[in-house]
Design an enzyme around this catalytic site. Structure first.
Site, PDB file in Angstrom:
ATOM      1  CB  SER A   1      -0.802  -0.056   1.112  1.00 27.44           C
ATOM      2  OG  SER A   1      -0.161   0.276   2.236  1.00 27.44           O
TER       3      SER A   1
ATOM      4  CG  HIS B   1      -0.928  -5.462   4.028  1.00 23.45           C
ATOM      5  ND1 HIS B   1      -0.668  -4.804   5.241  1.00 23.45           N
ATOM      6  CD2 HIS B   1      -0.368  -4.758   3.156  1.00 23.45           C
ATOM      7  CE1 HIS B   1       0.283  -3.791   4.998  1.00 23.45           C
ATOM      8  NE2 HIS B   1       0.466  -3.823   3.679  1.00 23.45           N
TER       9      HIS B   1
ATOM     10  CD  GLU C   1      -0.317  -1.779   8.911  1.00 21.88           C
ATOM     11  OE1 GLU C   1       0.199  -1.605  10.031  1.00 21.88           O
ATOM     12  OE2 GLU C   1       0.157  -1.772   8.002  1.00 21.88           O
TER      13      GLU C   1
ATOM     14  CD  GLU D   1       2.197  -4.828   7.674  1.00 20.11           C
ATOM     15  OE1 GLU D   1       1.915  -4.752   8.818  1.00 20.11           O
ATOM     16  OE2 GLU D   1       2.534  -4.189   6.946  1.00 20.11           O
TER      17      GLU D   1
ATOM     18  CG  ASP E   1      -1.662   1.934   8.540  1.00 24.13           C
ATOM     19  OD1 ASP E   1      -2.549   2.768   8.196  1.00 24.13           O
ATOM     20  OD2 ASP E   1      -0.847   1.594   8.010  1.00 24.13           O
TER      21      ASP E   1
ATOM     22  CD  GLU F   1       0.929   4.189   9.832  1.00 28.28           C
ATOM     23  OE1 GLU F   1       0.832   3.383  10.824  1.00 28.28           O
ATOM     24  OE2 GLU F   1       1.285   3.686   8.763  1.00 28.28           O
TER      25      GLU F   1
ATOM     26  CG  ASP G   1       2.710   5.212   5.915  1.00 24.72           C
ATOM     27  OD1 ASP G   1       3.755   5.511   5.330  1.00 24.72           O
ATOM     28  OD2 ASP G   1       2.307   4.126   5.709  1.00 24.72           O
TER      29      ASP G   1
ATOM     30  CE  LYS H   1       5.538   2.262   5.738  1.00 21.38           C
ATOM     31  NZ  LYS H   1       4.318   2.538   4.837  1.00 21.38           N
TER      32      LYS H   1
ATOM     33  CG  HIS I   1       7.030  -3.714   9.189  1.00 24.54           C
ATOM     34  ND1 HIS I   1       6.337  -4.953   9.249  1.00 24.54           N
ATOM     35  CD2 HIS I   1       6.121  -2.755   9.274  1.00 24.54           C
ATOM     36  CE1 HIS I   1       5.108  -4.849   9.390  1.00 24.54           C
ATOM     37  NE2 HIS I   1       4.860  -3.618   9.207  1.00 24.54           N
TER      38      HIS I   1
ATOM     39  CE  LYS J   1       3.247   0.341  10.196  1.00 26.43           C
ATOM     40  NZ  LYS J   1       1.881   0.651   9.539  1.00 26.43           N
TER      41      LYS J   1
HETATM   42  O1  LIG Z   1       1.042   1.002   5.307  1.00 27.66           O
HETATM   43  C1  LIG Z   1       2.042   0.585   5.955  1.00 27.66           C
HETATM   44  O2  LIG Z   1       2.243   1.225   7.174  1.00 27.66           O
HETATM   45  C2  LIG Z   1       2.970  -0.385   5.779  1.00 27.66           C
HETATM   46  C3  LIG Z   1       3.792  -1.170   6.726  1.00 27.66           C
HETATM   47  O3  LIG Z   1       2.838  -1.896   7.757  1.00 27.66           O
HETATM   48  O4  LIG Z   1       2.419  -1.196   4.373  1.00 27.66           O
HETATM   49  P1  LIG Z   1       3.041  -1.222   2.988  1.00 27.66           P
HETATM   50  O5  LIG Z   1       4.109  -1.634   3.446  1.00 27.66           O
HETATM   51  O6  LIG Z   1       2.367  -2.336   2.433  1.00 27.66           O
HETATM   52  O7  LIG Z   1       3.077   0.249   2.691  1.00 27.66           O
HETATM   53 MG   LIG Z   2       0.827   2.966   6.613  1.00 29.69          MG
END
Ligand SMILES: O=C(O)[C@@H](CO)OP(=O)(O)O
Ligand SMILES: [Mg+2]
Length: 432
Positions: free
Chosen positions: A43, A156, A165, A206, A243, A285, A312, A337, A365, A388
């Site tokens: 995502s 996911h 999440e 995850e 999230d 988030e 994010d 990230k 992650h 996280k």
């Molecule tokens: O949205 C998020 O925060 C991430 C990690 O949990 O997902 P992805 O790596 O798929 O962007």
């Molecule tokens: Mg996120």
């Protein structure tokens, strides 16, 4: 120069989703080597640095990374050879200049980040220091509070849950190792509860369970039950973080939830407000989508005193967007990230901006991970007290948690584990 880079090589490996990713080795003229592997998101935010994929449908369905590997072993290797591994900013700056595009599209953020992380590792090894200590200095001693994803939905999992999440946060634990135990016990209690109800205990990307629940709020309900079943007090010992990754619900200016419900961003904020009343939620988030800047300002004004509001996809670890967010009071925290921006130096700059604004930051992650535990060391080095890294199960996630337990042990009496949410009234601050 003692820590001079000699060669850089790379190879294709698999990530936790079974897709190819890049593994980089940097070696110095003194014979020391450092290695790193790059994760990959599902995502993704629109403005993330670009992952270079081959596009050759005959190899890994187009997802191969041989072009990124060629970039590492060709242009990048020549550009960084001879530089001191201790000068992370010079190495990263050389790669950014060499790429020459705003989003690292030419050489690939996966290629660049692999070298950047491996360079940090080799520098630490060459100095005889653990990575967290090299990146964080002698003041680094704070272990992060983990947010552990126990129910997966959205992009996911294919269980029909809108929100991505549902995480547990062991705010009442007195050490990182104890936080891991609280979470593991709750994870198993949740598994037993789902099993008793005839719900699937298969997992999402995850490592959290991916049951077919009838609604998003049921995920919070069953987590609260699991916390109690494990013998803990919801909110005091273990809280919940979400999230929703609301980009995936965003359709033409509205949020589409299952059952063809179309909500405005105010409706979404009101929905989260009702959930905060019902459940011990401490952090949300991406509760809204990345284009909804106005919605975010209203969302943070309404909820920001009650929970941590994390951006994010909105920021993609990019100083430019984080500064906009600070000006517009869009959130009060940022998800960090490394591969959203593509170098260690730029990631540290993003953390610095959060620090100077007094904002929280959560080292994260990606949903496609490897065994590389770089972010564990990075979280200790950055000292923000939050990480996280997925469920407390599956090797690519436990690699991070296990590494953090090892760091805590190595720090001994110097280790600090404090609840970052204590000032918001959830749990007590702990140290020791
Ligand atoms: O949205 C998020 O925060 C991430 C990690 O949990 O997902 P992805 O790596 O798929 O962007
Ligand atoms: Mg996120």
């Amino acid at each position: 120069m003692k820590h001079q880079i000699e060669t850089v090589s790379a190879q294709e490996i698999l990530d936790s989703r079974g897709n190819p990713t890049i593994h980089v080795t940097v070696s110095l003229t003194n014979g020391v080597i450092g290695q790193a592997a790059v994760p990959s998101g599902a995502s993704t935010g629109e403005n993330e640095a670009v992952e270079l994929r081959d596009g050759d449908k005959n190899r890994f369905g187009g997802k191969g990374v041989l072009k990124a590997i060629a970039a590492v072993e060709g242009e990048i290797a020549s550009a960084v050879a001879g530089l001191s591994a201790l000068d992370q900013a010079a190495i990263d700056g050389a790669m950014i200049a060499l790429d020459g595009t705003p989003n690292k599209t030419r050489l690939g953020a996966n290629a660049i980040l692999g070298v950047s992380m491996a360079a940090a590792r080799v520098a630490a090894s060459s100095l005889g220091l653990p990575l967290w200590s090299w990146l964080g200095g002698c003041g680094a001693r704070r272990l992060p509070m983990p947010m552990m994803n126990v129910i997966n939905g959205g992009a996911h999992a294919d269980n029909g849950l809108d929100m991505q999440e549902f995480m547990i946060v062991p705010v009442g634990a007195s050490s990182f190792a104890e936080a891991v135990r609280f979470a593991s016990e709750t994870f198993h209690a949740l598994k037993a509860l789902l099993h008793e109800r005839g719900l699937s205990v298969s997992v999402g990307d995850e490592g959290g369970f991916a049951p077919r629940l009838s609604g998003n709020d049921q995920a919070c309900e069953v987590i609260v039950e699991a916390i109690e079943k494990a013998g803990y007090e919801p909110g005091k010992d273990i809280a919940i973080a979400l999230d929703p990754a609301a980009n995936s619900m965003w359709r033409d200016g509205h949020y589409e939830l299952r059952g063809a419900k179309m909500l405005t961003s105010n409706d979404m904020t009101a929905l989260y407000g009702r959930w905060i009343d019902r459940f011990p939620i401490i952090s949300i988030e991406d509760g809204l989508a990345e284009h909804d800047w106005e919605g975010f300002a209203a969302h943070t004004a309404a909820l920001g005193d009650r929970v941590q509001v994390v951006g994010d996809d909105l920021y993609v670890t990019n100083v430019q967007y984080i500064e906009t967010g600070i000006r517009r009071k869009a959130t009060n925290a940022v998800l960090i990230k490394l591969n959203q921006i593509g170098t260690v130096t730029e990631t540290i700059a993003a953390v610095d901006v959060c620090r100077s604004a007094g904002w929280g930051y959560v080292i994260s992650h990606r949903s496609g991970e490897t065994e590389d535990a770089f972010i564990a060391d990075f979280a200790v080095a950055m000292g923000g007290g939050q990480i996280k890294a997925g469920a407390p199960s599956r090797g690519e996630r436990t690699a991070k948690y296990n590494r953090l337990m090892a760091i805590e042990r190595a720090l001994g009496d110097s280790a600090l584990f404090a609840n970052p949410f204590a000032s918001r009234g959830s749990g007590e601050a702990n140290s020791g």
